[in-house]
Design a protein around this motif. Structure first.
Motif, mmCIF file in Angstrom:
data_model
loop_
_atom_site.group_PDB
_atom_site.id
_atom_site.type_symbol
_atom_site.label_atom_id
_atom_site.label_comp_id
_atom_site.label_asym_id
_atom_site.label_seq_id
_atom_site.Cartn_x
_atom_site.Cartn_y
_atom_site.Cartn_z
ATOM 1 N N GLN A 305 54.942 35.521 18.481
ATOM 2 C CA GLN A 305 56.058 35.038 17.675
ATOM 3 C C GLN A 305 57.395 35.429 18.302
ATOM 4 O OE1 GLN A 305 56.379 36.753 13.681
ATOM 5 N NE2 GLN A 305 56.862 34.729 12.868
ATOM 6 N N ARG A 306 57.455 36.663 18.806
ATOM 7 C CA ARG A 306 58.693 37.123 19.451
ATOM 8 C C ARG A 306 58.985 36.309 20.708
ATOM 9 N NH1 ARG A 306 59.768 42.490 23.075
ATOM 10 N NH2 ARG A 306 61.954 42.017 23.512
ATOM 11 N N CYS A 307 57.952 36.049 21.517
ATOM 12 C CA CYS A 307 58.135 35.246 22.738
ATOM 13 C C CYS A 307 58.614 33.842 22.392
ATOM 14 C CB CYS A 307 56.823 35.169 23.520
ATOM 15 S SG CYS A 307 56.307 36.716 24.286
ATOM 16 N N SER A 308 58.027 33.264 21.343
ATOM 17 C CA SER A 308 58.415 31.923 20.917
ATOM 18 C C SER A 308 59.892 31.865 20.539
ATOM 19 C CB SER A 308 57.552 31.490 19.726
ATOM 20 O OG SER A 308 57.998 30.277 19.176
ATOM 21 N N LYS A 309 60.352 32.888 19.832
ATOM 22 C CA LYS A 309 61.743 32.922 19.383
ATOM 23 C C LYS A 309 62.698 33.166 20.546
ATOM 24 C CE LYS A 309 65.347 33.284 16.685
ATOM 25 N NZ LYS A 309 65.981 32.060 16.118
ATOM 26 N N GLN A 310 62.425 34.193 21.361
ATOM 27 C CA GLN A 310 63.389 34.594 22.386
ATOM 28 C C GLN A 310 63.439 33.640 23.573
ATOM 29 O OE1 GLN A 310 63.041 39.429 21.723
ATOM 30 N NE2 GLN A 310 63.881 38.628 23.616
ATOM 31 N N LEU A 311 62.307 33.056 23.928
ATOM 32 C CA LEU A 311 62.294 32.189 25.109
ATOM 33 C C LEU A 311 62.502 30.715 24.774
ATOM 34 C CD1 LEU A 311 59.389 33.749 27.222
ATOM 35 C CD2 LEU A 311 61.847 34.117 27.442
ATOM 36 N N PHE A 312 62.056 30.289 23.581
ATOM 37 C CA PHE A 312 62.082 28.849 23.289
ATOM 38 C C PHE A 312 62.724 28.511 21.945
ATOM 39 C CE2 PHE A 312 57.974 29.875 25.481
ATOM 40 C CZ PHE A 312 58.333 29.426 26.749
ATOM 41 N N ASN A 313 63.236 29.526 21.244
ATOM 42 C CA ASN A 313 63.864 29.316 19.938
ATOM 43 C C ASN A 313 62.949 28.524 19.005
ATOM 44 O OD1 ASN A 313 65.974 29.747 18.102
ATOM 45 N ND2 ASN A 313 66.891 27.743 18.568
ATOM 46 N N HIS A 314 61.647 28.775 19.121
ATOM 47 C CA HIS A 314 60.607 28.133 18.302
ATOM 48 C C HIS A 314 60.549 26.608 18.472
ATOM 49 C CE1 HIS A 314 59.678 31.912 16.529
ATOM 50 N NE2 HIS A 314 60.709 31.979 15.706
ATOM 51 N N GLU A 315 61.136 26.093 19.554
ATOM 52 C CA GLU A 315 61.117 24.641 19.768
ATOM 53 C C GLU A 315 59.824 24.172 20.440
ATOM 54 O OE1 GLU A 315 64.612 23.467 21.874
ATOM 55 O OE2 GLU A 315 65.981 24.448 20.461
ATOM 56 N N VAL A 316 59.203 25.037 21.231
ATOM 57 C CA VAL A 316 57.981 24.651 21.944
ATOM 58 C C VAL A 316 56.772 24.881 21.033
ATOM 59 C CG1 VAL A 316 56.485 25.182 23.921
ATOM 60 C CG2 VAL A 316 58.977 25.121 24.209
ATOM 61 N N PRO A 317 55.880 23.898 20.913
ATOM 62 C CA PRO A 317 54.686 24.075 20.082
ATOM 63 C C PRO A 317 53.767 25.170 20.623
ATOM 64 C CG PRO A 317 55.052 21.752 20.579
ATOM 65 C CD PRO A 317 55.989 22.534 21.453
ATOM 66 N N TYR A 318 53.119 25.874 19.715
ATOM 67 C CA TYR A 318 52.129 26.899 20.051
ATOM 68 C C TYR A 318 50.783 26.503 19.462
ATOM 69 C CZ TYR A 318 54.820 30.763 22.102
ATOM 70 O OH TYR A 318 55.548 31.563 22.953
ATOM 71 N N THR A 319 49.700 26.833 20.180
ATOM 72 C CA THR A 319 48.367 26.669 19.623
ATOM 73 C C THR A 319 47.465 27.756 20.180
ATOM 74 O OG1 THR A 319 46.655 25.044 19.106
ATOM 75 C CG2 THR A 319 47.377 25.136 21.382
ATOM 76 N N SER A 320 46.301 27.958 19.543
ATOM 77 C CA SER A 320 45.340 28.946 20.026
ATOM 78 C C SER A 320 43.923 28.406 19.849
ATOM 79 C CB SER A 320 45.485 30.270 19.271
ATOM 80 O OG SER A 320 44.442 31.163 19.649
ATOM 81 N N ILE A 321 43.195 28.291 20.957
ATOM 82 C CA ILE A 321 41.803 27.825 20.881
ATOM 83 C C ILE A 321 40.881 28.926 20.362
ATOM 84 C CG2 ILE A 321 42.143 26.148 22.724
ATOM 85 C CD1 ILE A 321 40.527 28.059 24.563
ATOM 86 N N LYS A 322 41.397 30.151 20.216
ATOM 87 C CA LYS A 322 40.570 31.238 19.689
ATOM 88 C C LYS A 322 40.199 31.004 18.228
ATOM 89 C CE LYS A 322 42.093 34.828 22.899
ATOM 90 N NZ LYS A 322 42.762 36.126 23.089
ATOM 91 N N SER A 323 40.918 30.138 17.550
ATOM 92 C CA SER A 323 40.531 29.785 16.187
ATOM 93 C C SER A 323 39.211 29.026 16.183
ATOM 94 C CB SER A 323 41.620 28.930 15.535
ATOM 95 O OG SER A 323 41.828 27.727 16.276
ATOM 96 N N MET A 324 38.885 28.360 17.310
ATOM 97 C CA MET A 324 37.624 27.628 17.445
ATOM 98 C C MET A 324 36.554 28.444 18.155
ATOM 99 S SD MET A 324 38.826 23.782 18.541
ATOM 100 C CE MET A 324 40.540 23.858 19.039
ATOM 101 N N TYR A 325 36.957 29.224 19.185
ATOM 102 C CA TYR A 325 35.994 29.866 20.084
ATOM 103 C C TYR A 325 36.006 31.389 20.029
ATOM 104 C CZ TYR A 325 34.482 25.537 22.194
ATOM 105 O OH TYR A 325 33.905 24.311 22.388
ATOM 106 N N GLY A 326 36.877 31.981 19.229
ATOM 107 C CA GLY A 326 36.929 33.428 19.206
ATOM 108 C C GLY A 326 37.439 33.980 20.520
ATOM 109 N N ASN A 327 37.080 35.231 20.776
ATOM 110 C CA ASN A 327 37.559 35.908 21.983
ATOM 111 C C ASN A 327 36.374 36.377 22.821
ATOM 112 O OD1 ASN A 327 39.175 37.191 23.863
ATOM 113 N ND2 ASN A 327 39.301 39.088 22.697
#
Length: 399
Positions: A305-327
């Motif tokens: 969340q911090r990276c999203s705010k500081q580098l992209f001002n939350h403009e770039v979409p984020y996703t995580s495949i770990k919701s489907m495949y775990g770690n």
């Protein structure tokens, strides 16, 4: 000099091929399940499991019978990657770079041998125990199976292992030390020891449903889902791939890795080094989305969340495949690379399934599959032990 991917392969829960992986990613298929009685006090947890029957076809090969499960999975992924690339590994300087976090140490033969050794029953210790305990035996066995006799490296930096294997492979290709690189990771970490250890540190979900636990970007998720998997890609210099008329899947622009530099019994709550790695690899560019390492541990997800705010001002979409495949520990990086390649090729952003986005409402989190042209993707990855690795990938355009 461009480094391009010409082949890929996978072996994961409910996923026996790239085609199945593509289907699952597009359709937001959850390959995880609640497993009863796995916790130290009989609690349930959430995991991504490969069942014994899933290995039956691999085990029919006599060459693989004495090898650990984790090696068999790696062989399956590499076989598909080589077939996908149309590559003949003979008469080439092949580099084999494989990542693994726990190797075969989570497997029954290893656990049994440790038990017998502790009981001083030396004759019951398996003859092949030394290979189960030696992580590099996995890479060496895969190399022998495919007939590669060049450079072979095993990278073990926690969950960043396979992404850092990509980083090493790029360096070897650009230096000319190898003609082609087969890169991947394999891990089968689920056993009592890992389950109990992560339960003690409260980083796996106990007695939570799939709606509550191991959910990226959701406050209240109590930890991550352990999983097992293998993945592999074939990397080549652009001119070599073009010369042999290979089907180029995408370009790996760069991988940047670092370490948090703190005591291994502590956690870096700042996320400074993750931010630095992502800043260095993106170089001011705005990717079409971030293929994130978010996994359901609140501290890690807050760093995203911090990276999203500081580098992209939350403009770039984020996703995580770990919701489907775990770690799947040292494999997750290569799974993120392959999913990003498929995204570049087929024009979609995979969703973060199961999340309500509670606590992360200000972020631009993708929760439903988006179909559109994807030209550039950044990957974030963090490992137990403090390593961070970030990658930048592009849709392939001929030079």
């Amino acid at each position: 000099m461009k480094i391009v991917c010409t082949g890929y392969g996978i072996f994961a829960p409910n996923t026996r091929s790239i085609d199945q992986y593509l289907f699952n990613l597009k359709n937001g298929v959850c390959t995880l399940k609640v497993v009863e009685g796995m916790g130290p006090k009989g609690e349930s947890t959430i995991a991504g499991l490969i069942q014994d029957e899933d290995l039956e076809q691999i085990e029919a090969d006599d060459k693989l019978k004495r090898l650990p499960k984790v090696t068999k999975m790696g062989v399956a992924a590499v076989k598909e990657a080589i077939a996908s690339s149309g590559l003949d590994v003979r008469h080439k300087k092949v580099g084999l770079f494989f990542g693994s976090s726990l190797g075969a140490t989570g497997e029954k033969l290893y656990q049994d041998s440790i038990h017998y050794a502790n009981q001083e029953l030396y004759r019951k210790v398996s003859l092949i125990f030394s290979h189960y305990a030696n992580y590099h035996s996995i890479t060496a066995a895969i190399g022998h199976y495919i007939g590669a006799r060049g450079v072979e490296k095993t990278i073990t930096t926690g969950c960043t292992s396979s992404l850092e294997a990509v980083e090493d492979a790029i360096l070897y290709l650009k230096s000319g030390k190898v003609d082609v690189a087969i890169v991947g990771g394999t891990d089968s970490p689920i056993c009592n020891a890992t389950t109990y250890a992560f339960a003690k540190t409260k980083t796996i979900p106990l007695n939570q449903t799939l709606e509550e636990g191991a959910v990226p970007f959701q406050k209240g998720s109590k930890g991550f889902a352990m999983s097992e998997a293998a993945g592999a890609i074939v990397l080549e210099r652009e001119e070599d791939a073009v010369q042999r008329k290979a089907d180029i899947k995408g370009e790996i622009v760069d991988v940047v890795s670092n370490n948090d530099g703190i005591n291994i019994f502590s956690l870096d709550e700042s996320g400074d080094q993750m931010l630095n790695a992502l800043k260095e690899v993106t170089m001011g560019r705005m990717p079409d989305y971030i293929n994130s390492q978010a996994l359901g541990i609140e501290l890690n997800d807050q760093i995203e969340q911090r990276c999203s705010k500081q580098l992209f001002n939350h403009e770039v979409p984020y996703t995580s495949i770990k919701s489907m495949y775990g770690n799947p520990f040292g494999v997750i990086g290569i799974l993120q690379v392959i999913s990003s390649l498929l995204s570049l090729q087929y024009g979609f952003i995979p969703p973060t399934i199961r999340t309500t986005r509670r606590g992360y409402e200000e972020m631009n989190i993708i929760t439903e599959t988006i179909y559109r042209e994807v030209h550039e993707v950044a990957i974030t990855n963090h490992g137990f032990g403090g390593n961070n690795a970030c990658a930048y990938m592009k849709k392939y355009i001929k030079s």
